[in-house]
Enzyme design. Structure first.
Site, PDB file in Angstrom:
ATOM      1  N   TYR A  36       0.852  -1.181   0.000  1.00  0.00           N
ATOM      2  CA  TYR A  36       0.000   0.000   0.000  1.00  0.00           C
ATOM      3  C   TYR A  36       0.897   1.244   0.000  1.00  0.00           C
ATOM      4  O   TYR A  36       2.003   1.182  -0.521  1.00  0.00           O
ATOM      5  CB  TYR A  36      -0.960  -0.087   1.207  1.00  0.00           C
ATOM      6  CG  TYR A  36      -2.159   0.800   1.048  1.00  0.00           C
ATOM      7  CD1 TYR A  36      -2.942   0.742  -0.108  1.00  0.00           C
ATOM      8  CD2 TYR A  36      -2.494   1.710   2.035  1.00  0.00           C
ATOM      9  CE1 TYR A  36      -4.024   1.575  -0.280  1.00  0.00           C
ATOM     10  CE2 TYR A  36      -3.587   2.548   1.887  1.00  0.00           C
ATOM     11  CZ  TYR A  36      -4.341   2.488   0.723  1.00  0.00           C
ATOM     12  OH  TYR A  36      -5.404   3.321   0.560  1.00  0.00           O
ATOM     13  N   LYS A  69     -19.868 -21.064  -8.051  1.00  0.00           N
ATOM     14  CA  LYS A  69     -19.150 -20.981  -9.333  1.00  0.00           C
ATOM     15  C   LYS A  69     -17.738 -20.466  -9.094  1.00  0.00           C
ATOM     16  O   LYS A  69     -16.778 -20.904  -9.731  1.00  0.00           O
ATOM     17  CB  LYS A  69     -19.875 -20.051 -10.313  1.00  0.00           C
ATOM     18  CG  LYS A  69     -21.209 -20.589 -10.780  1.00  0.00           C
ATOM     19  CD  LYS A  69     -21.117 -21.278 -12.129  1.00  0.00           C
ATOM     20  CE  LYS A  69     -22.384 -22.085 -12.347  1.00  0.00           C
ATOM     21  NZ  LYS A  69     -22.523 -22.759 -13.601  1.00  0.00           N
TER      22      LYS A  69
HETATM   23  C1  LIG Z   1     -25.448 -25.715 -13.930  1.00  0.00           C
HETATM   24  C2  LIG Z   1     -26.071 -24.407 -14.100  1.00  0.00           C
HETATM   25  O1  LIG Z   1     -25.415 -23.447 -14.439  1.00  0.00           O
HETATM   26  C3  LIG Z   1     -27.474 -24.264 -13.874  1.00  0.00           C
HETATM   27  O2  LIG Z   1     -28.137 -25.244 -13.590  1.00  0.00           O
HETATM   28  O3  LIG Z   1     -27.943 -23.119 -13.981  1.00  0.00           O
HETATM   29 MG   LIG Z   2     -26.451 -21.571 -14.273  1.00  0.00          MG
END
Ligand SMILES: CC(=O)C(=O)O
Ligand SMILES: [Mg+2]
Ligand SMILES: NC(=O)C1=CN([C@@H]2O[C@H](COP(=O)(O)OP(=O)(O)OC[C@H]3O[C@@H](n4cnc5c(N)ncnc54)[C@H](OP(=O)(O)O)[C@@H]3O)[C@@H](O)[C@H]2O)C=CC1
Length: 761
Positions: free
Chosen positions: A40, A95
């Site tokens: 920083y 994700k």
């Molecule tokens: C796997 C996925 O992206 C869904 O089922 O929306």
């Molecule tokens: Mg999806």
């Protein structure tokens, strides 16, 4: 069987400890004031100024190049529908986790509170400076189409709506493979698609570009069939509107070859599946509940190729197989977009990978004995570590070939190595050995070929061009085992030492063996009789030069396997003993450990011999041994006889080979701690050296150490590599995995290449 997960398990997983499942971790030192002044103010101003001068420097000085935004507004979360941005956040965090663990891509998940296309586009556009790529997720149709299209036009970083294209890519790969298995042509099959949203529309488009015939496709949405007489169809839906008079899903499925579900759970009945054509292909991809449950579909049609989006059944057709690797490839060449060429490259890379032999680690991960390309395995498994090194390079190459890569890759081997390192799979030594073995494959005898793991390993080494296997055992048993497990034997040599055809050879081998052992405990009758045993017969094949190496010991104890090898083949001319070595794959590189398996309590002279044997083997891998001879004492800190024995052994080693970098007796921690070494033992030869070879004072210590490193620290251990034999014989540990057997064959082949240089070859 494992307990089934329930709702509470899922809630606890997310709630217990730190809520959610991701955190941000610094990648640079931040311990001291010095570090913080760099991280920083004031130090941080320097990269700021460099980027201000040239904006491309943002890739050099920040995380942008490896940072993807997973962006959703929560309007089509899985098959749960429009549940809102906050309710979608667990999926987006999920994700993010998948991006990280499968492709080492860092993700910020961003949930937007807007359903307005303009607003959505504006916000994402404004975030372009932060990210190297944008993964749109779970945004309902038709808004998702406009959002993606506009962002693709307006941004210079790769962007992909995963539910559209990820799903289309994976299901296309699965479709190509399923059709290959049932021997149907893509342009002839009838395809029924339930759902006409984000995922379904992208899938149908890709199927058509792969050869599917629009005339053979019927689509349904919530309101029924999409046909040419339906009013108010969007332009996109019009393209796939059927002219058929069918109105109901059940009707459409009669005689259909393929069903693709991208809608909601439990809308397909067993009777519908029963009415489909022979060898129907069913992709019930709605999450979390498929259009028809896996078991129901399989029970209603034994000839079905059944896939769902879930991980708890065979054939998981889920976009997790795509997005991590597609973005990895795109980021690594700094692609400006993800185009059709890149998507098709991913399709073919995935489809091809499913046809290669499945690594042991994948079988292990899915509790399978032997996965192979067939109706229950048409597409790679998400935990397959090869996905990264297969799909990402294919995508990167397609980006380059199609002119959207800003930073081309030139050395593909090096790139694949970098990819494997990202997964912590840096198995460099074994790659080197594998390459070396493949350059000059040898004939390797597998003495226990009626064992499935051994048989699978023999298939892998044959397929990978490492060795020409010679399988010993009852031919019928071996052939049956191979057939049951989808293992192709092709023209692999199978020899049953007990068979009548081998009686002449047994006799010949028996006579040769008798000449060797007649004054060493074998009479003529015994010498011939033992040739019925596979380990004796196999060793004779190696001894007479009919084969180059022998692998055995998976199912028998160590002494029973080593004995025939010592009787028939014996030790190297100058070796006074044999020893066992293990190789441990650590992040800092391979560690060689000896003796772990043969000599219990060596004297100083014996320990010196073991050290020289290990050093010699390490050199054979083109690695300079840097040896620590271990004890509980360092350089005389304990005056016990045990510690002194190690110090004496080190002196003998030095006398015999003054060039070796070797020191001891030394404690293990000291051998790896340069600071302490410098302060306390600046005279040590190990100062400034990265120790890669550990010699243990006795077998107990060596054996315990490798077991702990393997089981507790989780390192891959390969061995025991038997040292000091005249010809390569390697004895597996009880219960070795297929991968470790393959690794041993690699070593045996390289060993054979070395040993035969002054002899046979
Ligand atoms: C796997 C996925 O992206 C869904 O089922 O929306
Ligand atoms: Mg999806
Ligand atoms: N396995 C995988 O990798 C993936 C699976 N999916 C799954 O696919 C499904 C759809 O996702 P997505 O395309 O993103 O969502 P969308 O909201 O964009 O599309 C949903 C589609 O399903 C249709 N639909 C809803 N109910 C029915 C029904 N009873 N019969 C026929 N059609 C119906 C909708 O019809 P209408 O247009 O009339 O509303 C719409 O066309 C979800 O279950 C999702 O989990 C999605 C992506 C990846």
């Amino acid at each position: 069987m494992a307990r089934k997960q329930n709702k509470q398990d899922a809630l606890d997983y997310h709630a217990l400890g730190r809520p959610g499942k991701i955190e941000v971790i610094p990648t640079k030192n931040t311990k001291t004031q010095w570090d913080l002044s760099l991280a920083y103010s004031p130090g941080v101003a320097e990269p700021c100024k460099e980027i201000a001068k040239d904006v491309e420097n943002v890739y050099k000085y920040t995380a942008k190049g490896n940072l993807v935004a997973v962006i959703s507004n929560g309007t089509a979360v899985l098959g749960l529908g429009d549940i809102g941005p906050e309710a979608g956040k667990p999926v987006m965090e999920g994700k993010a986790v998948l991006f990280k663990i499968f492709a080492d891509i860092d993700v910020f998940d961003i949930e937007l509170n807007t359903k307005n296309v303009d607003e959505f586009v504006q916000v994402v556009k404004a975030m372009e400076p932060t990210f190297g790529g944008i993964n749109l997720e779970d945004i309902k149709s038709p808004e998702c189409f406009a959002i993606e299209e506009r962002l693709k036009k307006e941004l210079r970083i790769p962007i992909m709506h995963d539910d559209q294209h990820g799903t289309a890519i994976i299901s296309s790969a699965a479709l190509l493979n399923a059709l290959e298995l049932v021997k149907k042509d893509i342009d002839k099959v009838n395809i029924v698609i339930n759902g006409a949203g984000a995922a379904a529309m992208a899938c149908v488009k890709l199927y058509v570009s792969l050869g599917a015939n629009k005339e053979n496709i019927i689509m349904f949405d919530k309101d029924g069939v999409i046909n040419t007489t339906r009013p108010n169809l969007s332009d996109m839906h019009k393209q796939f509107a059927t002219t058929s008079t069918v109105t109901e899903l059940a009707e459409a499925l009669k005689g259909a070859d393929v069903f693709v579900g991208l809608s909601v759970g439990n809308v397909v009945t067993p009777n519908m599946i029963k009415s489909m054509a022979d060898n129907p292909i069913v992709f019930a991809m709605a999450n979390p509940d498929p259009e028809i449950a896996y078991d129901l579909a399989v029970a209603s049609r034994p000839d079905v190729i059944m896939c769902t989006g879930r991980s708890d059944h065979p054939n998981q057709v889920n976009n997790v197989l795509g997005f991590p690797y597609i973005f990895r490839g795109a980021l690594d060449v700094r692609a400006t977009q993800i185009n059709e060429e890149m998507k098709l490259a991913a399709v073919h890379a995935l489809a091809e990978l499913a046809k290669e032999s499945v690594p042991d680690i994948v079988n292990l991960a899915y509790n399978e004995r032997n996965l192979f390309f067939g109706p229950r395995y048409i597409i790679p498994k998400p935990l397959d570590p090869r996905l990264l090194s297969h799909v990402a390079p294919a995508v990167a190459k397609a980006a380059m070939d199609s002119g959207v890569a800003q930073q081309p890759i030139t050395d593909w081997d090096a790139y694949v190595e970098v990819l494997n390192k990202r997964l912590g799979l840096d198995n460099q030594l074994f790659r080197v050995i594998g390459t070396k073995a493949r350059q000059d494959p040898r004939k390797v005898v597998f003495a226990e070929a009626d064992n499935l793991k051994v048989l699978k390993a023999s298939q892998v080494v044959r397929e990978e061009g490492i060795a020409y296997p010679i399988l010993l055992g009852n031919e019928l048993r071996i052939r049956n085992l191979a057939a049951e497990n989808g293992i192709e034997l092709d023209d692999t040599v199978i020899i049953d030492p007990k068979s009548d055809e081998m009686s002449e050879k047994r006799h010949h081998f028996g006579e040769l063996f008798f000449k060797k052992r007649q004054r060493k405990g074998f009479n003529q009758y015994e010498a011939k009789k033992v040739m019925r045993e596979r380990n004796y017969f196999g060793c004779m094949l190696v001894e007479t030069g009919e084969a180059d190496a022998l692998i055995s010991g998976l199912t028998r104890n160590y002494p029973d396997t080593i004995r025939p090898a010592l009787h028939v083949i014996g030790m190297e001319p100058n070796a006074k003993r044999v020893a066992g070595m293990y190789i441990i794959n650590t992040k800092r590189g391979p560690l060689f450990l000896g003796d772990t398996t043969v000599n219990f309590n060596p004297t100083a002279e014996e320990l010196a011999e073991i050290t020289l044997l290990v050093a010699n083997e390490v050199r054979q891998f083109n690695i300079t041994p840097r040896i620590a001879m271990l004890s509980y004492s360092s350089f005389g800190s304990s005056g016990t006889a045990e510690a002194q024995l190690v110090a004496k052994a080190r002196d003998i080693v030095k006398q015999k080979d003054p060039t070796l970098i070797v020191d001891g007796e030394i404690q293990a921690a000291m051998a790896f701690n340069q600071e302490i070494l410098k302060d306390s033992y600046p005279f040590s030869e190990l100062l400034g050296q990265e120790v890669n070879t550990l010699i243990f004072p006795n077998l107990a210590a060596g054996n315990i150490a490798y077991n702990l490193l393997q089981e507790v620290a989780g390192f891959d251990a390969i061995g025991p590599v038997l040292l000091g034999m005249k010809k390569p014989v390697h004895i597996l540990q009880l219960g070795s995995t297929v991968r470790s057997i393959v690794n041993m064959v690699n070593i045996a082949v390289v060993d054979a290449q070395h040993k035969c240089c002054d002899g046979k070859k």
